[in-house]
Design a protein around this motif. Structure first.
Motif, mmCIF file in Angstrom:
data_model
loop_
_atom_site.group_PDB
_atom_site.id
_atom_site.type_symbol
_atom_site.label_atom_id
_atom_site.label_comp_id
_atom_site.label_asym_id
_atom_site.label_seq_id
_atom_site.Cartn_x
_atom_site.Cartn_y
_atom_site.Cartn_z
ATOM 1 N N GLY A 1 19.935 -10.933 -2.242
ATOM 2 C CA GLY A 1 19.768 -9.829 -1.295
ATOM 3 C C GLY A 1 18.687 -8.860 -1.736
ATOM 4 N N VAL A 2 18.662 -8.555 -3.030
ATOM 5 C CA VAL A 2 17.635 -7.662 -3.573
ATOM 6 C C VAL A 2 16.266 -8.292 -3.403
ATOM 7 C CG1 VAL A 2 16.768 -6.584 -5.691
ATOM 8 C CG2 VAL A 2 19.225 -6.636 -5.236
ATOM 9 N N PHE A 3 16.153 -9.570 -3.706
ATOM 10 C CA PHE A 3 14.875 -10.276 -3.582
ATOM 11 C C PHE A 3 14.375 -10.265 -2.142
ATOM 12 C CE2 PHE A 3 12.595 -14.284 -2.785
ATOM 13 C CZ PHE A 3 11.514 -14.100 -3.637
ATOM 14 N N VAL A 4 15.239 -10.585 -1.189
ATOM 15 C CA VAL A 4 14.839 -10.640 0.224
ATOM 16 C C VAL A 4 14.430 -9.254 0.721
ATOM 17 C CG1 VAL A 4 15.699 -11.067 2.567
ATOM 18 C CG2 VAL A 4 16.175 -12.708 0.752
ATOM 19 N N LEU A 5 15.228 -8.234 0.423
ATOM 20 C CA LEU A 5 14.884 -6.874 0.857
ATOM 21 C C LEU A 5 13.568 -6.407 0.245
ATOM 22 C CD1 LEU A 5 18.295 -4.977 0.817
ATOM 23 C CD2 LEU A 5 17.001 -5.744 2.801
ATOM 24 N N THR A 6 13.357 -6.718 -1.019
ATOM 25 C CA THR A 6 12.111 -6.326 -1.681
ATOM 26 C C THR A 6 10.915 -7.028 -1.052
ATOM 27 O OG1 THR A 6 13.278 -5.929 -3.754
ATOM 28 C CG2 THR A 6 10.891 -6.243 -3.893
ATOM 29 N N LEU A 7 11.051 -8.312 -0.803
ATOM 30 C CA LEU A 7 9.951 -9.077 -0.217
ATOM 31 C C LEU A 7 9.597 -8.561 1.179
ATOM 32 C CD1 LEU A 7 8.070 -11.560 -0.492
ATOM 33 C CD2 LEU A 7 9.856 -12.878 0.633
ATOM 34 N N ILE A 8 10.591 -8.454 2.041
ATOM 35 C CA ILE A 8 10.327 -8.010 3.417
ATOM 36 C C ILE A 8 9.878 -6.545 3.423
ATOM 37 C CG2 ILE A 8 11.343 -7.647 5.694
ATOM 38 C CD1 ILE A 8 13.173 -10.054 5.083
ATOM 39 N N GLY A 9 10.505 -5.718 2.595
ATOM 40 C CA GLY A 9 10.119 -4.305 2.524
ATOM 41 C C GLY A 9 8.687 -4.128 2.063
ATOM 42 N N THR A 10 8.267 -4.924 1.093
ATOM 43 C CA THR A 10 6.888 -4.847 0.607
ATOM 44 C C THR A 10 5.906 -5.250 1.697
ATOM 45 O OG1 THR A 10 7.617 -5.315 -1.646
ATOM 46 C CG2 THR A 10 5.295 -5.711 -1.152
ATOM 47 N N VAL A 11 6.203 -6.311 2.414
ATOM 48 C CA VAL A 11 5.313 -6.762 3.495
ATOM 49 C C VAL A 11 5.225 -5.693 4.590
ATOM 50 C CG1 VAL A 11 5.054 -8.464 5.343
ATOM 51 C CG2 VAL A 11 5.670 -9.218 3.045
ATOM 52 N N PHE A 12 6.357 -5.193 5.052
ATOM 53 C CA PHE A 12 6.348 -4.206 6.129
ATOM 54 C C PHE A 12 5.646 -2.917 5.709
ATOM 55 C CE2 PHE A 12 8.988 -6.966 8.418
ATOM 56 C CZ PHE A 12 9.173 -6.485 9.702
ATOM 57 N N SER A 13 5.984 -2.402 4.534
ATOM 58 C CA SER A 13 5.363 -1.138 4.113
ATOM 59 C C SER A 13 3.868 -1.325 3.855
ATOM 60 C CB SER A 13 6.065 -0.556 2.892
ATOM 61 O OG SER A 13 6.033 -1.452 1.816
ATOM 62 N N SER A 14 3.451 -2.471 3.311
ATOM 63 C CA SER A 14 2.024 -2.725 3.085
ATOM 64 C C SER A 14 1.255 -2.747 4.389
ATOM 65 C CB SER A 14 1.824 -4.056 2.350
ATOM 66 O OG SER A 14 2.404 -4.012 1.079
ATOM 67 N N PHE A 15 1.768 -3.490 5.367
ATOM 68 C CA PHE A 15 1.094 -3.520 6.669
ATOM 69 C C PHE A 15 1.093 -2.144 7.317
ATOM 70 C CE2 PHE A 15 1.603 -8.212 6.635
ATOM 71 C CZ PHE A 15 0.282 -8.532 6.926
ATOM 72 N N GLY A 16 2.196 -1.439 7.230
ATOM 73 C CA GLY A 16 2.270 -0.105 7.807
ATOM 74 C C GLY A 16 1.237 0.818 7.216
ATOM 75 N N PHE A 17 1.126 0.837 5.891
ATOM 76 C CA PHE A 17 0.152 1.721 5.250
ATOM 77 C C PHE A 17 -1.274 1.254 5.489
ATOM 78 C CE2 PHE A 17 3.888 2.902 2.568
ATOM 79 C CZ PHE A 17 3.966 4.210 3.039
ATOM 80 N N LEU A 18 -1.499 -0.065 5.587
ATOM 81 C CA LEU A 18 -2.839 -0.555 5.938
ATOM 82 C C LEU A 18 -3.224 -0.126 7.347
ATOM 83 C CD1 LEU A 18 -2.841 -4.165 4.411
ATOM 84 C CD2 LEU A 18 -4.223 -2.201 3.693
ATOM 85 N N PHE A 19 -2.288 -0.187 8.289
ATOM 86 C CA PHE A 19 -2.561 0.257 9.658
ATOM 87 C C PHE A 19 -2.859 1.751 9.699
ATOM 88 C CE2 PHE A 19 0.303 -3.371 11.365
ATOM 89 C CZ PHE A 19 -0.746 -4.259 11.300
ATOM 90 N N ILE A 20 -2.100 2.521 8.937
ATOM 91 C CA ILE A 20 -2.325 3.980 8.891
ATOM 92 C C ILE A 20 -3.695 4.276 8.298
ATOM 93 C CG2 ILE A 20 -1.566 6.113 7.774
ATOM 94 C CD1 ILE A 20 1.341 4.989 7.998
ATOM 95 N N ARG A 21 -4.037 3.599 7.219
ATOM 96 C CA ARG A 21 -5.330 3.835 6.582
ATOM 97 C C ARG A 21 -6.487 3.414 7.483
ATOM 98 N NH1 ARG A 21 -7.238 2.245 0.520
ATOM 99 N NH2 ARG A 21 -9.361 2.950 0.829
ATOM 100 N N ALA A 22 -6.339 2.266 8.144
ATOM 101 C CA ALA A 22 -7.397 1.803 9.046
ATOM 102 C C ALA A 22 -7.577 2.772 10.211
ATOM 103 C CB ALA A 22 -7.059 0.420 9.565
ATOM 104 N N ASP A 23 -6.485 3.351 10.676
ATOM 105 C CA ASP A 23 -6.551 4.295 11.787
ATOM 106 C C ASP A 23 -7.257 5.588 11.372
ATOM 107 O OD1 ASP A 23 -5.995 4.989 14.463
ATOM 108 O OD2 ASP A 23 -4.302 6.240 13.802
ATOM 109 N N ARG A 24 -7.086 5.997 10.122
ATOM 110 C CA ARG A 24 -7.725 7.219 9.640
ATOM 111 C C ARG A 24 -9.221 7.063 9.428
ATOM 112 N NH1 ARG A 24 -3.360 9.820 5.393
ATOM 113 N NH2 ARG A 24 -1.795 10.235 6.980
ATOM 114 N N LYS A 25 -9.659 5.825 9.153
ATOM 115 C CA LYS A 25 -11.094 5.574 8.954
ATOM 116 C C LYS A 25 -11.875 5.560 10.259
ATOM 117 C CE LYS A 25 -11.055 3.164 4.578
ATOM 118 N NZ LYS A 25 -11.439 1.955 3.873
ATOM 119 N N THR A 26 -11.159 5.326 11.365
ATOM 120 C CA THR A 26 -11.867 5.256 12.653
ATOM 121 C C THR A 26 -11.893 6.582 13.362
ATOM 122 O OG1 THR A 26 -9.825 4.562 13.766
ATOM 123 C CG2 THR A 26 -11.363 2.847 13.027
#
Length: 133
Positions: free
Chosen positions: A108-133
């Protein structure tokens, strides 16, 4: 949408931290013993398929007999009847018992960490890309 991804990812990572802490606290007060699979409990999943969770009996180091049903279930029983398994139980509360093993405790810890890392990474990449434009 970008904030939803980031917040969901952070929430999943916090869930992984919570599960890790619970596992740590359990391991601090638990001891191991050998148990025996005496039955399987049928459960239905959300799609109506049957899942099987092993029911296990064990004897504490004080000689008391306890039983519990594993929180882990599968479509085909992963253990056999009368199979011996390693069990961890809370010394102060033997009703709090679980199957020993890496995946039983940390999947359970492994799955939550994996999915959480993917979601938060994409979220922060989208936020950063939006700030550059």
């Amino acid at each position: 949408m970008k904030y939803i991804f980031a917040c969901l990812g952070i929430g999943l990572l916090l869930g992984a931290v919570y599960l890790s802490y619970n596992n740590y606290m359990f391991y601090k007060v638990s001891v191991d013993t050998t148990g025996v699979v005496y039955s399987f409990v049928e459960k239905k999943d959300s799609e109506g398929d049957y899942l099987y969770a092993p029911a296990i009996s064990f004897i504490t180091h004080q000689g008391d007999n306890y039983r519990f049903v594993s929180s882990t279930s599968s479509s085909k029983p992963s253990l056999n009847l009368k199979e011996e398994v390693e069990v961890l139980y809370d010394v102060t509360n033997p009703h709090n018992a679980r199957l020993a093993g890496f995946w039983y405790s940390w999947l359970g810890v492994f799955v939550l960490t994996l999915i959480g890392t993917v979601f938060s990474s994409f979220g922060f990449l989208f936020i950063r890309a939006d700030r550059k434009t």
